[in-house]
Design an enzyme around this catalytic site. Sequence first.
Site, PDB file in Angstrom:
ATOM      1  N   GLU A   1       6.141   1.143   4.385  1.00 25.70           N
ATOM      2  CA  GLU A   1       5.186   2.248   4.464  1.00 25.70           C
ATOM      3  C   GLU A   1       5.636   3.372   3.535  1.00 25.70           C
ATOM      4  O   GLU A   1       6.691   3.978   3.758  1.00 25.70           O
ATOM      5  CB  GLU A   1       5.086   2.741   5.905  1.00 25.70           C
TER       6      GLU A   1
ATOM      7  N   ASP B   1       8.769   4.043  -8.052  1.00 28.32           N
ATOM      8  CA  ASP B   1       7.482   4.490  -7.525  1.00 28.32           C
ATOM      9  C   ASP B   1       6.792   5.212  -8.671  1.00 28.32           C
ATOM     10  O   ASP B   1       7.381   6.087  -9.312  1.00 28.32           O
ATOM     11  CB  ASP B   1       7.624   5.402  -6.318  1.00 28.32           C
TER      12      ASP B   1
ATOM     13  N   ASP C   1      -3.301   0.215 -17.350  1.00 30.48           N
ATOM     14  CA  ASP C   1      -3.009   0.192 -18.792  1.00 30.48           C
ATOM     15  C   ASP C   1      -4.237   0.035 -19.701  1.00 30.48           C
ATOM     16  O   ASP C   1      -4.297   0.697 -20.750  1.00 30.48           O
ATOM     17  CB  ASP C   1      -1.965  -0.884 -19.117  1.00 30.48           C
TER      18      ASP C   1
ATOM     19  N   HIS D   1       6.835   5.798 -19.296  1.00 32.95           N
ATOM     20  CA  HIS D   1       7.433   6.565 -18.205  1.00 32.95           C
ATOM     21  C   HIS D   1       8.598   5.784 -17.591  1.00 32.95           C
ATOM     22  O   HIS D   1       9.669   6.320 -17.354  1.00 32.95           O
ATOM     23  CB  HIS D   1       6.352   6.869 -17.160  1.00 32.95           C
TER      24      HIS D   1
HETATM   25  P1  ITT Z   1       5.896  -1.721  -5.286  1.00 32.79           P
HETATM   26  O1  ITT Z   1       5.636  -0.560  -4.341  1.00 32.79           O
HETATM   27  O2  ITT Z   1       6.165  -3.021  -4.597  1.00 32.79           O
HETATM   28  O3  ITT Z   1       6.910  -1.391  -6.332  1.00 32.79           O
HETATM   29  P2  ITT Z   1       3.223  -1.095  -6.225  1.00 32.79           P
HETATM   30  O4  ITT Z   1       2.351  -1.709  -7.280  1.00 32.79           O
HETATM   31  O5  ITT Z   1       2.611  -0.865  -4.863  1.00 32.79           O
HETATM   32  O6  ITT Z   1       4.537  -2.008  -6.119  1.00 32.79           O
HETATM   33  P3  ITT Z   1       3.557   1.782  -6.511  1.00 32.79           P
HETATM   34  O7  ITT Z   1       3.401   2.059  -5.069  1.00 32.79           O
HETATM   35  O8  ITT Z   1       4.636   2.511  -7.261  1.00 32.79           O
HETATM   36  O9  ITT Z   1       3.817   0.239  -6.794  1.00 32.79           O
HETATM   37  O10 ITT Z   1       2.162   2.027  -7.225  1.00 32.79           O
HETATM   38  C1  ITT Z   1       2.069   2.118  -8.602  1.00 32.79           C
HETATM   39  C2  ITT Z   1       0.589   2.175  -8.998  1.00 32.79           C
HETATM   40  O11 ITT Z   1       0.484   2.798 -10.276  1.00 32.79           O
HETATM   41  C3  ITT Z   1      -0.010   0.782  -9.124  1.00 32.79           C
HETATM   42  O12 ITT Z   1      -1.381   0.842  -8.858  1.00 32.79           O
HETATM   43  C4  ITT Z   1       0.216   0.460 -10.588  1.00 32.79           C
HETATM   44  O13 ITT Z   1      -0.732  -0.427 -11.068  1.00 32.79           O
HETATM   45  C5  ITT Z   1       0.116   1.846 -11.245  1.00 32.79           C
HETATM   46  N1  ITT Z   1       1.098   1.924 -12.338  1.00 32.79           N
HETATM   47  C6  ITT Z   1       2.397   2.303 -12.281  1.00 32.79           C
HETATM   48  N2  ITT Z   1       3.014   2.130 -13.460  1.00 32.79           N
HETATM   49  C7  ITT Z   1       2.087   1.601 -14.269  1.00 32.79           C
HETATM   50  C8  ITT Z   1       2.124   1.167 -15.607  1.00 32.79           C
HETATM   51  O14 ITT Z   1       3.238   1.186 -16.324  1.00 32.79           O
HETATM   52  N3  ITT Z   1       1.003   0.682 -16.123  1.00 32.79           N
HETATM   53  C9  ITT Z   1      -0.128   0.624 -15.401  1.00 32.79           C
HETATM   54  N4  ITT Z   1      -0.258   0.979 -14.129  1.00 32.79           N
HETATM   55  C10 ITT Z   1       0.854   1.479 -13.558  1.00 32.79           C
END
Ligand code: ITT
Length: 201
Positions: A38, A71, A156, A181
Amino acid sequence: MKIILATSNMGKVREIADIFKDEEVVPYGDLVSPFEIEENGADFASNALIKAREVYRKLPEKEGVLVLSDDSGISVPLLGGEPGIYSARYAGYGASDKDNLFKLAGELEKRGVKETPAFYTAAIALISPYGDYVVHGWMHGKVLNEPRGEGGFGYDPLFIPEGYDKTLGELEPEIKREISHRSKALELARPIVAMLRSLYE
Ligand code: ITT
């Protein structure tokens, strides 16, 4: 030293393993059954710490390991910073990358906006027996109201980085690796990883 990635996002696993080529990088799902975490923190750093600590707690063997989480998300000033920390569930819980991307494109479309400034943020947390650490990286640019290209993941295909005229869906992965980033945050994580390695030896 083994770096265990506290993520279920294979796009992130690919990019992190690519940047930390000289390290042994293992997704946590190879060691314990994947579980829901969570993410109820108020910012990227808190959520990164929550994910890495949860995985660290569940590891059967903590000797010589380092847990790394990411994150991240995209923020659009025109939308008051949305989706920000809610990027993964912008179109609702269980939403796919495509659902989220079209939700963002739709929000721009609704406002009659073809493109607007945006930026990605990544918080990388490191959890080890020798302390907890968080570093950040950012990538600025703009988002479009229509996807272009199939590369990368998540948002992306909507995102054009500053200084380019193509989206991250169209650009080569090497370019994203240089400017993202996540890469910037991982470059700041590198000396911490090196310091921890020396403490483990
Ligand atoms: P974990 O928590 O298991 O790491 P998650 O995909 O749920 O996986 P996050 O909670 O950090 O990860 O959410 C990140 C969001 O932002 C997710 O929708 C990604 O697609 C987007 N995001 C993050 N970095 C990105 C990138 O380099 N390119 C495109 N989208 C990105």
